[in-house]
Design an enzyme around this catalytic site. Structure first.
Site, PDB file in Angstrom:
ATOM      1  N   HIS A 180      11.505  -0.889  -4.115  1.00 35.65           N
ATOM      2  CA  HIS A 180      11.681  -1.087  -2.685  1.00 35.65           C
ATOM      3  C   HIS A 180      10.355  -1.549  -2.119  1.00 35.65           C
ATOM      4  O   HIS A 180       9.338  -0.901  -2.315  1.00 35.65           O
ATOM      5  CB  HIS A 180      12.121   0.214  -2.013  1.00 35.65           C
ATOM      6  CG  HIS A 180      12.308   0.037  -0.539  1.00 35.65           C
ATOM      7  ND1 HIS A 180      13.505  -0.358  -0.003  1.00 35.65           N
ATOM      8  CD2 HIS A 180      11.437   0.152   0.490  1.00 35.65           C
ATOM      9  CE1 HIS A 180      13.366  -0.473   1.308  1.00 35.65           C
ATOM     10  NE2 HIS A 180      12.122  -0.163   1.633  1.00 35.65           N
ATOM     11  N   CYS A 181      10.359  -2.669  -1.444  1.00 39.05           N
ATOM     12  CA  CYS A 181       9.112  -3.221  -0.927  1.00 39.05           C
ATOM     13  C   CYS A 181       9.046  -2.968   0.578  1.00 39.05           C
ATOM     14  O   CYS A 181       9.896  -3.455   1.322  1.00 39.05           O
ATOM     15  CB  CYS A 181       9.042  -4.709  -1.212  1.00 39.05           C
ATOM     16  SG  CYS A 181       7.572  -5.478  -0.547  1.00 39.05           S
ATOM     17  N   VAL A 182       8.037  -2.202   1.013  1.00 39.44           N
ATOM     18  CA  VAL A 182       7.947  -1.910   2.443  1.00 39.44           C
ATOM     19  C   VAL A 182       7.522  -3.143   3.239  1.00 39.44           C
ATOM     20  O   VAL A 182       7.839  -3.266   4.414  1.00 39.44           O
ATOM     21  CB  VAL A 182       6.967  -0.755   2.745  1.00 39.44           C
ATOM     22  CG1 VAL A 182       7.540   0.564   2.324  1.00 39.44           C
ATOM     23  CG2 VAL A 182       5.619  -1.001   2.130  1.00 39.44           C
ATOM     24  N   ASN A 185      10.647  -4.734   3.888  1.00 36.05           N
ATOM     25  CA  ASN A 185      11.646  -3.776   4.348  1.00 36.05           C
ATOM     26  C   ASN A 185      12.982  -3.993   3.656  1.00 36.05           C
ATOM     27  O   ASN A 185      14.025  -4.023   4.295  1.00 36.05           O
ATOM     28  CB  ASN A 185      11.804  -3.879   5.874  1.00 36.05           C
ATOM     29  CG  ASN A 185      12.648  -2.767   6.429  1.00 36.05           C
ATOM     30  OD1 ASN A 185      12.767  -1.705   5.832  1.00 36.05           O
ATOM     31  ND2 ASN A 185      13.278  -3.017   7.570  1.00 36.05           N
ATOM     32  N   ASN A 186      12.929  -4.204   2.367  1.00 36.14           N
ATOM     33  CA  ASN A 186      14.155  -4.465   1.616  1.00 36.14           C
ATOM     34  C   ASN A 186      13.905  -4.088   0.156  1.00 36.14           C
ATOM     35  O   ASN A 186      12.754  -4.001  -0.270  1.00 36.14           O
ATOM     36  CB  ASN A 186      14.498  -5.955   1.720  1.00 36.14           C
ATOM     37  CG  ASN A 186      15.956  -6.224   1.421  1.00 36.14           C
ATOM     38  OD1 ASN A 186      16.705  -5.316   1.083  1.00 36.14           O
ATOM     39  ND2 ASN A 186      16.346  -7.473   1.535  1.00 36.14           N
TER      40      ASN A 186
END
Ligand SMILES: *[C@@H]1O[C@H](CO)[C@@H](O)[C@H](O)[C@H]1NC(C)=O
Ligand SMILES: [Zn+2]
Ligand SMILES: [Zn+2]
Length: 348
Positions: A180-182, A185-186
């Protein structure tokens, strides 16, 4: 403290940050989180309850729930760099006869990057849904090593397809889950790993290009100022040539914002270049970050005869080959750029 010491400390701190981030990215127990927990423990008896609750809640919201904070931060940093570049560096470069073509490359890269960034944010990474799960189950076979058949996700109540993982931030299972890549945001999964890779490379190119243009500008500024051949009178009244220290100090004082930006860009460039290389490597060997992370804990009885039962991977004839899923670099890459689609069930 003299200037050179300060400068050396600056460089050491930046390099240490790079090394630490590279080493611990993706791990649960980072030195940062350990330090953070220690500080929190010490500080918490001193702060009022409502403040503790508030900070806990905002931290939770920031890192454990979907939110656009990091996207805003990303855009803000980018805007700051481009504003600085446009208002200061651009003008200097024009004076030094840098062509408009090479000065417009950063803007082209910005457009390209924004396009991939947008796709990363907007594209569905491959959510496992009730409707699609039937087809998604057949995309990859279970390896019975990291992924076992018949396991359901307790939250989604759906059978987990091989290579999928439940994302706790988004609260959904994602097919071929990477991480999950902040920043976008996805989740990064089957359907958007390609955009993520292109995004990483375009950010690197952007940072690298602006850094090179800025470095070139500073070099010209130094050559033009004649500082290299200048000299000064020291305490004893002797004439001394102005050394490199003098030049660096001069640059810091004359262009503080530009130097700061250059430092930031070099930092971002090396950090993201390392990250982009790691992700390219994973793409080339048909692995996800999730699998890479999980399989590091696995050992084979052949390699570690003393390993306990729960540490063992299932015996496989190919155990000696670490990437026994790889069917050649090109095919692995092909699968990233043309992800396998869920098999449609035929309606009879
Ligand atoms: C990638 O690995 C999966 C198993 O994890 C395998 O089913 C798939 O065929 C592999 N793809 C390529 C292109 O090697
Ligand atoms: Zn789930
Ligand atoms: Zn997610």
């Amino acid at each position: 403290m003299d200037f050179l010491t300060l400068f050396a400390i600056y460089v050491v701190v930046v390099l240490t940050c790079i090394v630490l981030v590279c080493k611990y990215s993706g791990q649960q127990q980072t030195p940062f989180s350990i330090v953070f927990n220690c500080v929190a423990k010490v500080v918490s008896p001193l702060t009022p309850k409502w403040l503790q609750k508030l900070s806990q809640r905002s931290l939770h919201r920031l890192f454990h729930q979907r939110n656009n904070m990091f996207i805003y931060l990303h855009v803000l940093l980018e805007a700051a760099v481009y504003a600085e570049f446009t208002y200061e560096v651009f003008g200097f470069c024009r004076e030094m006869d840098t062509t408009v073509t090479s000065l417009s490359v950063p803007y082209v890269l910005l457009a390209v990057k924004t396009f991939f960034f947008y796709l990363c944010i907007k594209r569905d990474p491959g959510t496992v849904t009730k409707k699609k799960v039937g087809g998604q189950l057949h995309i990859y076979p279970y390896d019975r090593r990291l992924f076992h058949p018949g396991v359901s996700c307790p939250t989604c109540q759906l059978v987990k397809p091989a290579r999928s993982k439940h994302c706790r931030v988004c609260n959904r299972c994602v097919q071929r889950f990477d991480h999950h890549c902040v920043w976008v945001n996805n989740c990064i999964g089957a359907q958007n790993t390609r955009y993520f890779l292109l995004y990483l490379f375009s950010v690197c190119a952007m940072a690298g290009d602006i850094a090179v243009l800025t470095g070139d500008m500073l070099l010209h500024a130094v050559l033009r100022s004649g500082l290299l051949s200048a000299s000064y009178i020291d305490d004893q009244g002797q004439q001394q040539p102005a050394g490199p220290l003098f030049v660096v100090q001069h640059l810091f004082l004359t262009f503080p914002r530009i130097i700061f930006m250059l430092g930031f860009l070099v930092f971002v460039f090396f950090l993201l270049a390392g990250y982009a290389l790691f992700h390219s490597y994973l793409a080339l060997v048909n692995q996800t970050s999730n699998e890479w992370y999980k399989s590091r804990g696995y050992v084979c009885q052949h390699c570690h005869p003393t390993a306990t039962a729960d540490q063992l991977c299932n015996p496989s004839p190919d155990h000696s080959k670490r990437y026994y899923y790889s069917r050649g670099l090109l095919r692995n890459l092909g699968e990233i750029f043309f992800p396998l689609q869920p098999v449609r069930k035929k309606d009879n």
